[in-house]
Design an enzyme around this catalytic site. Structure first.
Site, mmCIF file in Angstrom:
data_model
loop_
_atom_site.group_PDB
_atom_site.id
_atom_site.type_symbol
_atom_site.label_atom_id
_atom_site.label_comp_id
_atom_site.label_asym_id
_atom_site.label_seq_id
_atom_site.Cartn_x
_atom_site.Cartn_y
_atom_site.Cartn_z
ATOM 1 N N THR A 71 53.343 69.448 -6.292
ATOM 2 C CA THR A 71 53.536 70.255 -5.086
ATOM 3 C C THR A 71 53.522 69.375 -3.836
ATOM 4 O O THR A 71 54.416 69.474 -2.977
ATOM 5 C CB THR A 71 52.423 71.330 -4.982
ATOM 6 O OG1 THR A 71 52.485 72.137 -6.164
ATOM 7 C CG2 THR A 71 52.589 72.196 -3.764
ATOM 8 N N ASN A 150 61.192 75.347 -14.703
ATOM 9 C CA ASN A 150 59.916 75.527 -15.393
ATOM 10 C C ASN A 150 59.802 76.868 -16.118
ATOM 11 O O ASN A 150 59.000 77.015 -17.018
ATOM 12 C CB ASN A 150 58.753 75.380 -14.410
ATOM 13 C CG ASN A 150 58.962 76.181 -13.148
ATOM 14 O OD1 ASN A 150 59.951 75.980 -12.427
ATOM 15 N ND2 ASN A 150 58.072 77.097 -12.863
ATOM 16 N N THR A 236 41.161 58.770 0.348
ATOM 17 C CA THR A 236 40.736 57.898 -0.760
ATOM 18 C C THR A 236 41.455 58.315 -2.037
ATOM 19 O O THR A 236 41.556 59.495 -2.346
ATOM 20 C CB THR A 236 39.203 57.996 -0.942
ATOM 21 O OG1 THR A 236 38.598 57.611 0.291
ATOM 22 C CG2 THR A 236 38.714 57.092 -2.057
ATOM 23 N N CYS A 328 60.853 92.468 -12.811
ATOM 24 C CA CYS A 328 60.333 93.522 -11.936
ATOM 25 C C CYS A 328 59.579 92.895 -10.762
ATOM 26 O O CYS A 328 58.846 91.935 -10.938
ATOM 27 C CB CYS A 328 59.388 94.375 -12.774
ATOM 28 S SG CYS A 328 58.422 95.514 -11.830
HETATM 29 N N1 PLP Z 1 57.572 71.855 -9.741
HETATM 30 C C1 PLP Z 1 57.711 72.398 -10.965
HETATM 31 C C2 PLP Z 1 59.066 72.538 -11.544
HETATM 32 C C3 PLP Z 1 56.580 72.797 -11.675
HETATM 33 O O1 PLP Z 1 56.721 73.342 -12.888
HETATM 34 C C4 PLP Z 1 55.304 72.640 -11.087
HETATM 35 C C5 PLP Z 1 54.091 73.112 -11.780
HETATM 36 O O2 PLP Z 1 54.093 74.162 -12.424
HETATM 37 C C6 PLP Z 1 55.220 72.053 -9.819
HETATM 38 C C7 PLP Z 1 56.366 71.682 -9.172
HETATM 39 C C8 PLP Z 1 53.893 71.844 -9.155
HETATM 40 O O3 PLP Z 1 53.195 70.779 -9.725
HETATM 41 P P1 PLP Z 1 51.615 70.614 -9.499
HETATM 42 O O4 PLP Z 1 50.943 71.593 -10.393
HETATM 43 O O5 PLP Z 1 51.327 69.206 -9.917
HETATM 44 O O6 PLP Z 1 51.357 70.813 -8.060
#
Ligand code: PLP
Length: 380
Positions: A71, A150, A236, A328
């Site tokens: 993220t 995902n 850190t 939904c």
């Molecule tokens: N992008 C995708 C395609 C993901 O599947 C995920 C996690 O589910 C993320 C980003 C986010 O990764 P993180 O959990 O390391 O923040």
């Protein structure tokens, strides 16, 4: 039997990875920014981890930055690039992870960036001609398109997307969280400006990831603070996380062929078993097609039934951990933005099974049997 089939959410830590991390929790505890020997030994371990990641991805260590996960890496790539180059046009897809989609929303609302979304069909195939149309006659554009989805597992052709981006001088970020550690990425051949990784998706620890940032793209840090990560990320370092990430990626590359074969075999078996035991079962997106989707993900579309509402709960009662979300958009589970974008029927149930090297054929058989019995009302 208790079965974990939610490996796209997170994977169990590999014992070999834990063994590599443990000394950095107990013995090597120094702060890598300290100049004394306790700090220096840890600094040198971090730089070794960086070299490992860079070598596996065929790039230079100077282009790898450790982050708190996928993220943060997605946020940094998109937001910092738009800021650094004054970019006011971005292109993405409605099928991205929220790490990208919500970042795009924010750029639109707060920074006046106009965001265009690529057309796709009901399977999630992206229209790359539309990408060219959107890029033509535009000032420099930020493009963010994931390598693999995902939820439904669709694999996008990021080589072709990269080529189009280069033709129009666009900056290209690809969310590679779901493919990192499962497919080999050769950064020299790929031509993307940013890629990301998240250790917990390939049997590493949670809360650590990395950003590959092309040396030709000059951005400022997302997180202000100390001079860590060569002034690119204050704070850190998550030392044992970084050590674990590098070890997990090393193992993933070492054993990739063997594991990919095993996992693809499990996915094929699940498709076969479900078709054999259930009527009117289908698969969302391209997830049933081996070469067009992640071998780790199968998104099952289930017949309309009053059990759909409680599907994941019922699986859980039967000791199967999976995830999903219907098309939904109401109710406690707000559902899947990806399935909605594909116009999937909100009457049908959906469940995502995602597999790892630790799953077995017996687990697949059990899960398929439980699911089919649930729909035949032979089970709670
Ligand atoms: N992008 C995708 C395609 C993901 O599947 C995920 C996690 O589910 C993320 C980003 C986010 O990764 P993180 O959990 O390391 O923040």
């Amino acid at each position: 039997m208790r079965v974990y089939l939610d490996n796209a959410a997170t994977t169990p830590l590999d014992k070999e990875v834990f063994d590599a991390m443990a000394p950095f929790m107990l013995e090597h505890f120094g702060n890598p920014s300290s100049i004394h020997s306790h700090g220096r030994e840890v600094r040198s371990a971090i730089e070794k981890a960086r070299r490992t990641v860079a070598t596996l991805l065929n790039t230079s260590p100077a282009e790898i930055f450790f982050t708190s996960g996928g993220t943060e890496a997605d946020n940094a790539a998109i937001r910092c690039t738009c800021r650094a180059y004054g970019i006011k046009h971005a292109i993405s897809t409605k099928l991205e992870h929220h790490a990208v989609l919500h970042t795009m929303d924010l750029l639109e609302k707060e920074e006046g960036v106009q965001v265009s979304y690529l057309r796709h069909d009901e399977y999630g195939n992206l229209d790359l001609e539309h990408l060219e149309e959107l890029l033509a006659n535009q000032p420099r554009t930020m493009v963010s398109i994931m390598h693999a989805n995902n939820e439904i597992g669709n694999l996008n052709n990021i080589e072709a997307i990269g080529e189009i981006c280069r033709k129009y001088d666009a900056v290209f970020h690809s969310d590679t969280v779901q493919t990192m550690g499962h497919y080999k990425h050769d950064i020299q051949a790929l031509g993307a400006n940013f890629l990301v990784g998240s250790a917990h998706k390939f049997h590493g620890p949670k809360g650590v990831g990395f950003l590959y940032c092309d040396a030709n793209i000059k951005i400022q840090p997302l997180i202000q603070g100390g001079a860590q990560e060569r002034n690119m990320r204050g704070g850190t370092e998550n030392v044992y996380g970084i050590i674990g990430l590098a070890k997990a990626l090393e193992i993933a590359y070492r054993d990739m062929e063997e594991h990919a074969k095993h996992i693809q075999g499990l996915k094929d078996r699940m498709i076969y078993k479900l078709r054999e035991q259930m009527e009117d079962v289908s698969f969302n997106g391209l997830s049933e097609f081996g070469d067009k989707s992640l071998y780790t993900v199968l998104n099952v579309s289930l017949p309309a039934s009053d059990i759909n509402e409680m599907l994941l709960f019922s699986l859980d009662i039967n000791k199967i951990s999976a995830s999903g979300g219907s098309a939904c958009s109401s109710g406690a589970n707000a559902g899947s933005h990806v399935l909605r974008a594909l116009n999937a029927s909100s009457d049908r149930g959906s469940v995502r099974f995602s597999f790892s090297k630790y799953n077995t054929e017996a687990e697949i058989d059990y899960a398929a049997e439980v699911l089919s019995k649930m729909y035949k009302k032979e089970l709670a």
